[in-house]
Design a protein around this motif. Structure first.
Motif, PDB file in Angstrom:
ATOM      1  N   ARG A  95     -35.874  -7.503  39.870  1.00 55.36           N
ATOM      2  CA  ARG A  95     -35.777  -8.748  41.029  1.00 55.36           C
ATOM      3  C   ARG A  95     -36.593  -8.569  42.076  1.00 55.36           C
ATOM      4  O   ARG A  95     -36.320  -9.256  43.071  1.00 55.36           O
ATOM      5  N   ALA A  96     -37.144  -7.355  42.245  1.00 58.18           N
ATOM      6  CA  ALA A  96     -37.981  -6.958  43.559  1.00 58.18           C
ATOM      7  C   ALA A  96     -39.394  -7.067  43.237  1.00 58.18           C
ATOM      8  O   ALA A  96     -39.997  -6.630  42.495  1.00 58.18           O
ATOM      9  N   ASN A  97     -40.113  -8.150  44.154  1.00 59.65           N
ATOM     10  CA  ASN A  97     -41.538  -8.469  44.030  1.00 59.65           C
ATOM     11  C   ASN A  97     -42.365  -7.600  44.666  1.00 59.65           C
ATOM     12  O   ASN A  97     -42.154  -7.897  46.067  1.00 59.65           O
ATOM     13  N   LYS A  98     -42.989  -6.658  44.423  1.00 55.16           N
ATOM     14  CA  LYS A  98     -43.624  -5.718  45.446  1.00 55.16           C
ATOM     15  C   LYS A  98     -44.979  -6.130  44.994  1.00 55.16           C
ATOM     16  O   LYS A  98     -45.563  -6.245  43.979  1.00 55.16           O
ATOM     17  N   THR A  99     -45.630  -6.020  46.137  1.00 53.94           N
ATOM     18  CA  THR A  99     -47.026  -6.372  46.112  1.00 53.94           C
ATOM     19  C   THR A  99     -47.925  -5.224  46.979  1.00 53.94           C
ATOM     20  O   THR A  99     -47.493  -4.687  48.192  1.00 53.94           O
ATOM     21  N   TYR A 100     -48.675  -4.424  46.048  1.00 54.66           N
ATOM     22  CA  TYR A 100     -49.278  -3.555  46.790  1.00 54.66           C
ATOM     23  C   TYR A 100     -50.809  -3.716  47.085  1.00 54.66           C
ATOM     24  O   TYR A 100     -51.395  -4.693  46.187  1.00 54.66           O
ATOM     25  N   TRP A 101     -51.571  -3.294  48.089  1.00 53.88           N
ATOM     26  CA  TRP A 101     -53.029  -3.451  48.219  1.00 53.88           C
ATOM     27  C   TRP A 101     -53.760  -2.083  48.077  1.00 53.88           C
ATOM     28  O   TRP A 101     -53.176  -1.043  48.319  1.00 53.88           O
ATOM     29  N   ALA A 102     -54.778  -2.275  47.156  1.00 54.28           N
ATOM     30  CA  ALA A 102     -55.514  -1.002  46.778  1.00 54.28           C
ATOM     31  C   ALA A 102     -57.034  -1.406  46.858  1.00 54.28           C
ATOM     32  O   ALA A 102     -57.300  -2.367  46.607  1.00 54.28           O
ATOM     33  N   LEU A 122     -56.021   8.332  50.299  1.00 57.30           N
ATOM     34  CA  LEU A 122     -55.675   7.249  49.050  1.00 57.30           C
ATOM     35  C   LEU A 122     -55.581   6.032  49.881  1.00 57.30           C
ATOM     36  O   LEU A 122     -54.927   5.695  50.498  1.00 57.30           O
ATOM     37  N   GLN A 123     -56.383   5.042  49.315  1.00 52.20           N
ATOM     38  CA  GLN A 123     -56.504   3.730  49.438  1.00 52.20           C
ATOM     39  C   GLN A 123     -55.513   2.922  48.687  1.00 52.20           C
ATOM     40  O   GLN A 123     -55.814   1.805  47.811  1.00 52.20           O
ATOM     41  N   LEU A 124     -54.190   3.084  48.923  1.00 52.51           N
ATOM     42  CA  LEU A 124     -53.038   2.425  48.535  1.00 52.51           C
ATOM     43  C   LEU A 124     -51.843   2.186  49.222  1.00 52.51           C
ATOM     44  O   LEU A 124     -51.527   2.986  50.079  1.00 52.51           O
ATOM     45  N   HIS A 125     -51.519   0.930  49.472  1.00 51.14           N
ATOM     46  CA  HIS A 125     -50.415   0.566  50.354  1.00 51.14           C
ATOM     47  C   HIS A 125     -49.372  -0.462  49.941  1.00 51.14           C
ATOM     48  O   HIS A 125     -49.836  -1.450  49.271  1.00 51.14           O
ATOM     49  N   HIS A 126     -48.014  -0.259  50.104  1.00 47.96           N
ATOM     50  CA  HIS A 126     -47.237  -1.069  49.706  1.00 47.96           C
ATOM     51  C   HIS A 126     -47.011  -2.291  50.929  1.00 47.96           C
ATOM     52  O   HIS A 126     -46.498  -2.073  51.836  1.00 47.96           O
ATOM     53  N   ARG A 127     -47.593  -3.244  50.616  1.00 49.58           N
ATOM     54  CA  ARG A 127     -48.063  -4.217  51.713  1.00 49.58           C
ATOM     55  C   ARG A 127     -46.668  -5.054  51.557  1.00 49.58           C
ATOM     56  O   ARG A 127     -46.317  -5.477  53.005  1.00 49.58           O
ATOM     57  N   ARG A 128     -46.032  -5.672  50.712  1.00 48.58           N
ATOM     58  CA  ARG A 128     -44.928  -6.666  50.965  1.00 48.58           C
ATOM     59  C   ARG A 128     -44.059  -6.475  49.806  1.00 48.58           C
ATOM     60  O   ARG A 128     -44.381  -6.168  48.770  1.00 48.58           O
TER      61      ARG A 128
END
Length: 334
Positions: A172-179, A280-286
């Motif tokens: 139920r957790a919507n995670k948006t990562y940017w990479a 590392l170009q990975l970020h937990h944005r939202r």
């Protein structure tokens, strides 16, 4: 040391929780090394069988708890907290993105581990002493890789932590990562349903695609969408994991031929040549999920300097992205 062997049941709110987090909630004084020793020797068992620290539990399962080290006295707890300098306490609190009576959300920087180990002395779990000890100490409810930056949620009470962890376990957790990845994925949006398996140990551990029937293989699912491009060389991706496997996003992007830039474990020659000087170009944005007590919790994390360096190099602007880039994907599929 308590000489009593206990049998505990996994509560409904703990469905999907990892074994190490199950122990951390109840016996925060038992450290990572002590628990792993108990697991390796088979003293901790679930439904009579051996398990690992990252094994996920299900409601109703029984957990055998062997005699555990005694709880440190109050003086020792105070000394442990005193190990944090005033500067470290200020630093920990400077990471806060959002805080209320139930939840703390921090922007974890790239390079800071979430939990400690034999070679890791500085980590988020240690910094939580900035809020106090015992019931005042926030609780980790999920993890990020050491070199992944972005939103990390903490529960401020056992009940809040259990509800947050339950939201993750029930998807139920919507995670948006940017990479930032090498090349342009085709199609521009898609769903990766590739089981993964761990190979190697500790710092040399790597995750690889696996046959679903292979012993140790775990289901892993990732949704992706292209947000922007820097010509044919680099794409800015939105990634949404629907499972929580170790290194899942990194291994999945490598599996479809578009490794994340700055990744020493899952890169290739092309990504390495584009990654010179980049982390590392990975970020937990939202993240968006049910709040433990009221409504919906939505938290966004501004870019960490490590991924901002990549955005600057390839000309991407954070404000060009939708808050939830997957909303448009769902509309197009209707």
């Amino acid at each position: 040391m308590s000489n009593e062997v206990k049998t505990l049941y996994v509560a409904e709110g703990e469905d999907g929780i990892r074994v190490d987090r199950f122990f951390k909630r109840r016996w925060p004084h038992v450290n990572h090394v002590q628990l792993n020793k108990l697991l390796r020797s088979g003293q901790v068992r679930v439904d009579g069988g051996r398990v690992k620290a990252d094994t996920r539990l299900a409601t109703g399962q029984t957990v055998r708890v062997p005699p555990l080290p005694a709880v440190p006295d109050q003086d020792q707890q105070k000394r442990e907290r005193a190990e944090l300098s005033p500067q470290e306490i200020r630093y920990a609190r400077s990471l806060v993105l959002y805080e209320d009576e139930d939840v703390i959300a921090i922007n974890k920087p790239s390079g800071l581990a979430v939990q400690g180990g034999t070679k890791t002395k500085n980590h988020v779990d240690r910094l939580l002493s900035a809020w106090g000890e015992g019931l005042e100490r926030p609780r980790l409810v999920h993890r990020l890789d050491r070199d992944t930056s972005g939103v990390l949620l903490l529960g401020k009470s056992p009940s809040a932590a259990a509800r947050l962890a339950g939201a993750f376990a029930k998807r139920r957790a919507n995670k948006t990562y940017w990479a930032l990845v090498v090349g342009n994925p085709k199609p521009e949006e898609g769903y990766i349903d590739t089981p993964l398996i761990k190979k190697g140990f500790h710092d040399r551990e790597i995750v690889q695609p696996a046959d679903p029937k292979e012993p140790g293989a775990e289901p892993a699912e990732t949704e992706y969408v292209t947000i922007g491009r820097a010509g044919p060389r680099v794409a800015w991706m939105g990634l949404r994991p629907h499972t929580g496997r170790t290194h899942q996003l990194r291994a999945h992007m490598q599996a479809i031929g578009h490794s994340i830039l700055g990744d020493p474990k899952y890169g290739n020659d092309e990504s390495r040549s584009l990654s010179e000087g980049l982390g590392l170009q990975l970020h937990h944005r939202r993240i968006e999920l049910p709040h433990p007590t009221q409504g919906t919790l939505i938290v966004e994390a501004p870019l960490d300097p490590v991924i901002k360096a990549g955005f600057d190099r390839f000309g991407f602007e954070p404000h060009d992205a939708e808050p939830d880039p997957f909303v448009k994907v769902k509309k197009r599929k209707r």
